[in-house]
Design an enzyme around this catalytic site. Structure first.
Site, PDB file in Angstrom:
ATOM      1  N   ARG A  95      24.451  24.228 -74.430  1.00  0.00           N
ATOM      2  CA  ARG A  95      24.287  23.526 -75.348  1.00  0.00           C
ATOM      3  C   ARG A  95      25.827  23.064 -76.508  1.00  0.00           C
ATOM      4  NH1 ARG A  95      19.766  23.971 -73.967  1.00  0.00           N
ATOM      5  NH2 ARG A  95      18.371  24.988 -74.763  1.00  0.00           N
ATOM      6  N   GLU A 108      21.294  14.876 -79.103  1.00  0.00           N
ATOM      7  CA  GLU A 108      20.919  14.247 -78.591  1.00  0.00           C
ATOM      8  C   GLU A 108      19.890  13.562 -78.446  1.00  0.00           C
ATOM      9  OE1 GLU A 108      19.928  17.185 -75.222  1.00  0.00           O
ATOM     10  OE2 GLU A 108      22.510  17.539 -75.269  1.00  0.00           O
ATOM     11  N   HIS A 153      21.385  15.873 -70.721  1.00  0.00           N
ATOM     12  CA  HIS A 153      20.720  17.018 -70.226  1.00  0.00           C
ATOM     13  C   HIS A 153      19.927  17.333 -69.468  1.00  0.00           C
ATOM     14  CE1 HIS A 153      19.397  20.083 -73.339  1.00  0.00           C
ATOM     15  NE2 HIS A 153      19.393  20.756 -72.279  1.00  0.00           N
TER      16      HIS A 153
HETATM   17  C1  DGY Z   1      17.354  24.938 -71.247  1.00  0.00           C
HETATM   18  O1  DGY Z   1      15.748  25.199 -70.294  1.00  0.00           O
HETATM   19  O2  DGY Z   1      17.589  25.164 -72.287  1.00  0.00           O
HETATM   20  C2  DGY Z   1      17.333  23.893 -70.646  1.00  0.00           C
HETATM   21  O3  DGY Z   1      18.162  23.638 -71.139  1.00  0.00           O
HETATM   22  C3  DGY Z   1      16.864  22.804 -70.508  1.00  0.00           C
HETATM   23  O4  DGY Z   1      16.632  22.928 -68.667  1.00  0.00           O
END
Ligand code: DGY
Length: 345
Positions: free
Chosen positions: A242, A271, A290
């Site tokens: 993240r 984002e 992402h």
């Molecule tokens: C998640 O699943 O947490 C990812 O960031 C998106 O696939």
């Protein structure tokens, strides 16, 4: 026999057809019927008013305000493995179950981490730009030189499922494998040969540092000026977790100064980022939007798993991947049929 009323659910985005079908077979579905635009906050608050189930994405903040607007809510099924968009403590206090989508995206996300490692190390994006801008001159000994991946040291911070899969791939590149977690992981060590290192030691010793830790109050901002200064000048830094784990201004300054040498980023603090984002102007920073889990097969599996969790919770069947079942059981707020033995993810 009078059929039982179908539970009302609110779904915050159009999902792949298999997942929509699964929901529509059992539930009365209200949908924010767009693919690209997240549901506006006011619409979400209206949408959950009668809902017993909510199928959310990582772009939806599910907090006390949403819970207050949803008096009948029993389950929030997030279509992501990460659930930092959900106030899980508030859900638990209200007796609302939370589920996520682990496992189904592990290998796909590990592939993307490797794509970023290789792209940053071998200057793939820079190379394409060089050709596109007409800057490709005759071959010379130091033209576009990068760093070797084969035989280098790979350090993974947050070696859970995805981090473990990143490490496993390192075996094929004859890498020395290091990891850092809150606690040592003997099973991972046995499976991959990776060795535990305290955080600062891992930063000092690794040629590639891959971040795959969840976003929590403890991990927020864990990579800043101090951490980048500990890295090797030749290090490559990759984040597939993240954005807020990294202080972006510090990373930009560090990349400008050349330590670490390059970065590959799938995630950002806010984002989506725009074309004027400072990290994009740096030739040694590879940025993608992402897309860690973005293959059609994996996104379909994630949507289907989220739908299965939602339906299971509302029809009293065993849950697949609960997040806060242990806490709900302790508070005597869980349905026995959800499976007291099920392990939270
Ligand atoms: C998640 O699943 O947490 C990812 O960031 C998106 O696939």
């Amino acid at each position: 026999m009078i059929p039982l009323p179908r539970p009302a659910v609110y779904v915050t985005r159009r999902l792949p057809a298999a997942a929509m079908r699964l929901l529509e077979e059992t539930c009365q579905v209200s949908l924010w019927d767009e693919l690209e635009r997240p549901v506006p906050r006011a619409e979400l608050l209206r949408g959950v008013a009668d809902a017993e189930g909510l199928l959310s994405l990582l772009t939806d903040r599910v907090d006390a305000e949403v819970l207050a607007a949803a008096p009948r809510l029993r389950v929030v099924a997030n279509m992501a493995v990460g659930y930092d968009n959900i106030d899980v403590a508030a859900c638990t206090a209200r007796g609302v179950l939370v589920t996520n989508t682990p496992d189904v995206l592990t290998e796909t996300t590990a592939d993307l981490a490797w794509a970023l490692m290789l792209a940053a190390a071998r200057r793939i994006v820079e190379g394409q730009r060089m050709i596109e801008t007409g800057a490709w001159g005759p071959w010379h000994p130091l033209q576009m030189v990068g760093v070797d991946v084969y035989g280098a040291t790979l350090g993974v911070v947050g070696a859970g499922r995805i981090g473990g899969a990143v490490l496993r791939r390192g075996g094929g590149f004859a890498m020395r494998l290091l990891y850092h977690n809150r606690h040592p992981a003997p099973e991972l060590e046995a499976a991959t040969g990776a060795v535990y290192r305290p955080f600062d030691d891992l930063l000092r010793e690794s040629d590639f540092i891959v971040v795959s830790a969840p976003l929590t109050p403890e991990t927020r901002g864990m990579f800043g000026a101090r951490e980048f200064s500990l890295m090797r000048e030749t290090a490559i830094f990759v984040n597939v977790a993240r954005g807020p784990l990294v202080r972006e201004e510090d990373l930009a300054a560090a990349l400008r100064a050349g330590r670490p040498r390059a970065a590959g980023l799938d995630v950002f603090t806010r984002e989506p980022i725009g074309p004027d984002h400072p990290l994009l102007s740096l030739p040694n920073c590879v940025c993608v939007p992402h897309i860690g889990s973005a293959t059609l097969a994996t996104r379909t599996r994630m949507a289907t798993l989220a739908a299965e969790n939602l339906v299971a919770a509302l029809t009293g069947r065993p849950l697949l991947t609960p997040v806060n079942l242990t806490e709900l059981v302790a508070l005597e707020l869980a349905a026995p049929s959800w499976g007291r033995g099920a392990t939270d993810r």
